[in-house]
Design a protein around this motif. Structure first.
Motif, mmCIF file in Angstrom:
data_model
loop_
_atom_site.group_PDB
_atom_site.id
_atom_site.type_symbol
_atom_site.label_atom_id
_atom_site.label_comp_id
_atom_site.label_asym_id
_atom_site.label_seq_id
_atom_site.Cartn_x
_atom_site.Cartn_y
_atom_site.Cartn_z
ATOM 1 N N GLU A 124 46.255 -5.105 60.366
ATOM 2 C CA GLU A 124 47.253 -4.604 59.429
ATOM 3 C C GLU A 124 47.925 -3.329 59.924
ATOM 4 O O GLU A 124 48.933 -2.912 59.396
ATOM 5 C CB GLU A 124 46.618 -4.355 58.055
ATOM 6 C CG GLU A 124 45.998 -5.596 57.446
ATOM 7 C CD GLU A 124 46.999 -6.725 57.255
ATOM 8 O OE1 GLU A 124 48.171 -6.449 56.922
ATOM 9 O OE2 GLU A 124 46.622 -7.883 57.463
ATOM 10 N N GLY A 125 47.321 -2.693 60.898
ATOM 11 C CA GLY A 125 47.889 -1.462 61.434
ATOM 12 C C GLY A 125 47.784 -0.283 60.498
ATOM 13 O O GLY A 125 48.454 0.721 60.673
ATOM 14 N N ASP A 126 46.924 -0.387 59.479
ATOM 15 C CA ASP A 126 46.827 0.712 58.521
ATOM 16 C C ASP A 126 45.417 1.307 58.462
ATOM 17 O O ASP A 126 45.091 2.060 57.572
ATOM 18 C CB ASP A 126 47.252 0.254 57.125
ATOM 19 C CG ASP A 126 46.418 -0.922 56.618
ATOM 20 O OD1 ASP A 126 45.479 -1.341 57.306
ATOM 21 O OD2 ASP A 126 46.732 -1.419 55.531
ATOM 22 N N GLY A 127 44.608 0.974 59.452
ATOM 23 C CA GLY A 127 43.250 1.505 59.496
ATOM 24 C C GLY A 127 43.228 2.890 60.095
ATOM 25 O O GLY A 127 44.261 3.484 60.398
ATOM 26 N N SER A 128 42.060 3.423 60.256
ATOM 27 C CA SER A 128 41.932 4.761 60.825
ATOM 28 C C SER A 128 41.714 4.655 62.324
ATOM 29 O O SER A 128 40.611 4.811 62.826
ATOM 30 C CB SER A 128 40.770 5.503 60.157
ATOM 31 O OG SER A 128 39.588 4.732 60.298
ATOM 32 N N ALA A 129 42.786 4.366 63.040
ATOM 33 C CA ALA A 129 42.713 4.198 64.479
ATOM 34 C C ALA A 129 42.285 5.496 65.141
ATOM 35 O O ALA A 129 42.645 6.583 64.702
ATOM 36 C CB ALA A 129 44.067 3.752 65.022
ATOM 37 N N VAL A 130 41.527 5.375 66.208
ATOM 38 C CA VAL A 130 41.100 6.562 66.944
ATOM 39 C C VAL A 130 42.065 6.885 68.072
ATOM 40 O O VAL A 130 41.974 7.947 68.668
ATOM 41 C CB VAL A 130 39.666 6.414 67.505
ATOM 42 C CG1 VAL A 130 38.666 6.289 66.377
ATOM 43 C CG2 VAL A 130 39.565 5.228 68.444
ATOM 44 N N THR A 131 43.001 5.976 68.356
ATOM 45 C CA THR A 131 44.004 6.248 69.374
ATOM 46 C C THR A 131 45.360 6.383 68.706
ATOM 47 O O THR A 131 45.591 5.842 67.630
ATOM 48 C CB THR A 131 44.055 5.114 70.423
ATOM 49 O OG1 THR A 131 44.434 3.905 69.773
ATOM 50 C CG2 THR A 131 42.712 4.933 71.101
ATOM 51 N N SER A 132 46.278 7.098 69.322
ATOM 52 C CA SER A 132 47.603 7.285 68.734
ATOM 53 C C SER A 132 48.612 6.283 69.288
ATOM 54 O O SER A 132 49.703 6.150 68.753
ATOM 55 C CB SER A 132 48.094 8.712 68.998
ATOM 56 O OG SER A 132 48.128 8.953 70.391
#
Length: 184
Positions: A124-132
């Motif tokens: 979904e692209g709305d998680g807490s990604a660790v990369t930018s």
């Protein structure tokens, strides 16, 4: 118990072959014949999992292992790559990945000994990604499942599937009709 890399992995074929595409002649015929490169409606439930992910290894997973180890100092016991769902949801390769996911297509986990869960690419692209970098893996991780792949209830079971290979049909509606597993 005692799975040194991970206990359960749900992955699309995009992880195994970065050349996967409907436009690639290697895959055109098998996709047209009904092969699905992206898993859907997978329910991981009621498992007793212990002593998992204590020494992850594997050539195909090498970069994923390095990412989880670098960002979380751990590797999930239940892992979902999320890549195929992300590609389907963004219509990057609809001929190969299929239509965007709907609720019935969820990759879902419930009642699995409260083990760690991870999603490599957030569909979904709305998680807490660790990369930018949006093209990079997200390496989402929960040491104890709260939200990742969580389902309130088991999804509706899909009808048995078949696959036809070189003109021969396989599966519960074909050659395996009498197997006990097909009666579940």
């Amino acid at each position: 118990s005692d799975h040194k890399t991970t206990s359960v992995v749900t992955t699309s074929y995009y992880i195994a072959d970065d050349e996967l595409s409907y436009m690639n002649p290697t895959y055109t015929d098998v996709i047209e014949d009904g092969w699905k490169a992206v898993p859907r409606n997978v329910s991981i439930h009621n498992n007793e999992i212990s002593n998992s992910s204590y020494e992850p290894t594997g050539d195909v997973l090498e970069e994923i292992i390095m990412g989880y180890t670098a960002y979380h100092q751990a590797f999930p016991a239940i892992l979902y790559d999320g890549m195929g769902e992300l590609i389907a949801n963004r219509a990057f390769d609809s001929n190969t990945a299929g239509d965007p996911f709907v609720a019935e297509d969820a990759i879902c986990s419930i009642d699995n000994s409260d083990v760690s869960h991870g999603i490599v690419f957030d569909p979904e692209g709305d998680g807490s990604a660790v990369t930018s970098d949006p093209q990079s893996p997200d390496f989402l991780f929960e040491a104890s499942q709260a939200d990742l792949m969580a389902c309130a209830e088991l999804p509706t079971r899909m009808l048995p599937a078949t696959a036809t290979i070189n003109g021969t049909a396989y599966g519960c509606e074909a050659d395996d009709k009498n197997l006990a597993a097909c009666a579940l």
